[in-house]
Scaffold this motif. Structure first.
Motif, PDB file in Angstrom:
ATOM      1  N   LYS A 212     -15.905 -49.406  11.251  1.00  0.00           N
ATOM      2  CA  LYS A 212     -16.689 -48.283  10.739  1.00  0.00           C
ATOM      3  C   LYS A 212     -15.814 -47.048  10.526  1.00  0.00           C
ATOM      4  O   LYS A 212     -16.014 -46.290   9.572  1.00  0.00           O
ATOM      5  N   LEU A 213     -14.823 -46.860  11.410  1.00  0.00           N
ATOM      6  CA  LEU A 213     -13.909 -45.741  11.237  1.00  0.00           C
ATOM      7  C   LEU A 213     -13.000 -45.964  10.030  1.00  0.00           C
ATOM      8  O   LEU A 213     -12.682 -45.024   9.301  1.00  0.00           O
ATOM      9  N   GLU A 215     -13.827 -47.583   7.387  1.00  0.00           N
ATOM     10  CA  GLU A 215     -14.687 -47.327   6.224  1.00  0.00           C
ATOM     11  C   GLU A 215     -14.835 -45.825   5.991  1.00  0.00           C
ATOM     12  O   GLU A 215     -14.791 -45.352   4.850  1.00  0.00           O
ATOM     13  N   TYR A 216     -15.014 -45.068   7.085  1.00  0.00           N
ATOM     14  CA  TYR A 216     -15.121 -43.610   6.958  1.00  0.00           C
ATOM     15  C   TYR A 216     -13.833 -43.030   6.368  1.00  0.00           C
ATOM     16  O   TYR A 216     -13.863 -42.166   5.482  1.00  0.00           O
ATOM     17  N   SER A 219     -13.524 -43.690   2.662  1.00  0.00           N
ATOM     18  CA  SER A 219     -14.433 -42.832   1.909  1.00  0.00           C
ATOM     19  C   SER A 219     -13.915 -41.401   1.850  1.00  0.00           C
ATOM     20  O   SER A 219     -13.957 -40.751   0.799  1.00  0.00           O
ATOM     21  N   ALA A 220     -13.387 -40.894   2.987  1.00  0.00           N
ATOM     22  CA  ALA A 220     -12.867 -39.534   3.027  1.00  0.00           C
ATOM     23  C   ALA A 220     -11.658 -39.381   2.111  1.00  0.00           C
ATOM     24  O   ALA A 220     -11.491 -38.347   1.446  1.00  0.00           O
ATOM     25  N   ILE A 357     -10.289 -39.354  12.526  1.00  0.00           N
ATOM     26  CA  ILE A 357     -11.004 -40.400  13.257  1.00  0.00           C
ATOM     27  C   ILE A 357     -10.346 -40.609  14.603  1.00  0.00           C
ATOM     28  O   ILE A 357      -9.124 -40.477  14.747  1.00  0.00           O
ATOM     29  N   SER A 366     -15.625 -39.166  14.349  1.00  0.00           N
ATOM     30  CA  SER A 366     -15.116 -38.966  13.000  1.00  0.00           C
ATOM     31  C   SER A 366     -15.576 -37.613  12.492  1.00  0.00           C
ATOM     32  O   SER A 366     -16.543 -37.039  13.000  1.00  0.00           O
ATOM     33  N   GLY A 367     -14.869 -37.104  11.493  1.00  0.00           N
ATOM     34  CA  GLY A 367     -15.274 -35.857  10.874  1.00  0.00           C
ATOM     35  C   GLY A 367     -14.624 -34.629  11.475  1.00  0.00           C
ATOM     36  O   GLY A 367     -13.514 -34.673  12.007  1.00  0.00           O
TER      37      GLY A 367
END
Length: 423
Positions: A212-213, A215-216, A219-220, A357, A366-367
């Protein structure tokens, strides 16, 4: 008689070992082919103009200037005579030891295509970072000059091969440079039109992180204008660009972040190695047939709790601390400590401003919050208050003004071949 301890490599493992041996009745010799310790996790920020070289490296002699038990030698080790317990340097110098720690780090591997190195520099040393910085900035300068549209497009196409943390952080930082820092500096080109392509042979970027990280992060990066290509195999690299599969991509700047290979230390020691050239060591970080020799950091193949220990700074520091415990116990005539056990402290990677991440196993972040945690943790591990303040100020300046202070083009275009590295 005072014991003689020789440490080869002033990286994280070597420095930690020497620091932890303070107060022992020993003579310590620290050997490195360079005169500085390098904080590699922030090296990509030197390459992308965020930080200067002095903010991520420190002279080794200064670090131990108050330690009369420590002698620092800037020398290139070429061999080790284990029978006579001597470290042999390129200039003929021989250094005797009772205990030896080899922590000489790793260099790049091009998977049998060493000819690619001249066209796709990697990122392991300060020289690498300033070379990459020069390539990046010169690409924009040449694009501003040329009247050939095809050449301009090739100059403004940057390809990063390998999507581990180094590749991802390079891609994100270059995107920041193109979109936030440079646009107002040029008149004939729009740096925001730069193509940044991150190439990964595997099925996802940051394969060591939670899916999931990954994938993040993908996307980022895409939101920042980076093209992410997974399942893409590089088959050739030339001065004109890179071939991915059967398609050739015109690019004048190709960067390598795809793989590393251990220094030749295992050859000096005559030790058994893995496929990456790392020396296989026992659960006490020593050669199975020679308990007086430790192999640490990226140079060593270490298994802890059934898994191989990763080649990251926290792991190297833990190994250096453990080796110091073993030596201290032996000097005092006490039992050796239990076998080395690696304590995983999490994986971190940053994608760019307000995006990072963190994978702590059961907990992931994340973020924006992860970005702040990433920054604070890196500042914490820097050596010395001065370094922490300077890096924090550089980041604050960049954050508030969207300007980077290290945009200087240095060095010539001459390519200097690199040997395998120590530290």
């Amino acid at each position: 008689m005072r014991q003689k301890i020789v440490v080869i490599g002033a990286g994280f493992a070597g420095l930690e070992l020497v620091s932890r041996l303070k107060g022992t009745d020993c003579d310590i010799t620290l050997i490195d082919r360079r005169n500085h310790h390098l904080f590699q996790p922030l090296l990509y920020q030197v390459a992308t103009t965020v930080l200067s070289t002095a903010e991520v490296a420190w002279p080794v002699r200064r670090l131990f200037r108050k330690r009369k038990d420590v002698t620092t030698l800037m020398a290139d080790v070429t061999d080790i005579d284990r029978m006579r317990k001597k470290v042999i340097c390129a200039d003929g110098t021989k250094v005797d030891y009772d205990w030896l720690a080899v922590a000489t780090g790793a260099g790049h591997t091009y998977f049998g295509h060493d000819e690619w190195e001249r066209f796709a520099p990697g990122l392991k040393t300060l020289e690498d970072a300033t070379t990459i910085r020069r390539h990046l900035l010169q690409a924009f300068e040449k694009a501003e000059l040329t009247g050939d549209d095809a050449e301009r497009q090739a100059l403004l196409t940057f390809v990063i091969i390998g999507a581990g943390p180094t590749g991802v952080e390079l891609a994100g930082s270059i995107a920041e440079l193109c979109h936030r820092v440079l646009p107002s500096d040029f008149r004939r080109i729009d740096t925001r039109a730069t193509r940044i392509i991150l190439v990964e042979a595997g099925d996802r970027i940051l394969a060591g992180f939670d899916p999931k990280l990954s994938e993040y992060a993908a996307s980022a990066l895409q939101q920042r204008g980076v093209q992410v290509r997974t399942g893409a195999q590089v088959t050739d690299i030339t001065a004109e660009g890179v071939r991915i599969g059967d398609a050739f991509l015109q690019s004048r700047t190709v960067l390598w972040a795809a793989g590393v290979r251990a220094s030749p230390a295992a050859e000096w020691l005559g030790a058994e190695t893995d496929r990456a050239g790392r020396a296989k060591v026992s659960e006490t970080l020593r050669l199975p047939d020679d308990p007086s020799v430790f192999v640490l950091g990226d140079t060593a193949h270490i298994v802890s709790a059934g898994s191989m220990v990763p080649g990251v700074a926290p792991a190297a520091k833990q190994q250096g601390a453990y080796a110091a415990r073993v030596i201290r116990a032996a000097l005092r005539g006490k039992p050796a400590p239990p076998p080395f056990r690696y304590r995983h402290q999490g994986d971190l990677a940053t994608i760019g401003r307000n995006a990072a991440i963190i994978d702590l196993g059961r907990l992931t972040l994340s973020g924006r919050l992860a970005w702040w945690v990433w920054g604070i943790s890196h500042i914490y591990f820097l050596i010395g208050t001065r370094s922490r303040i300077f890096v924090a100020l550089s980041w604050l300046w960049s954050f508030l003004t969207r300007q980077n202070s290290g945009r200087l083009i240095t060095q010539s275009d001459k390519v200097v071949p690199r040997n395998d590295r120590q530290s």
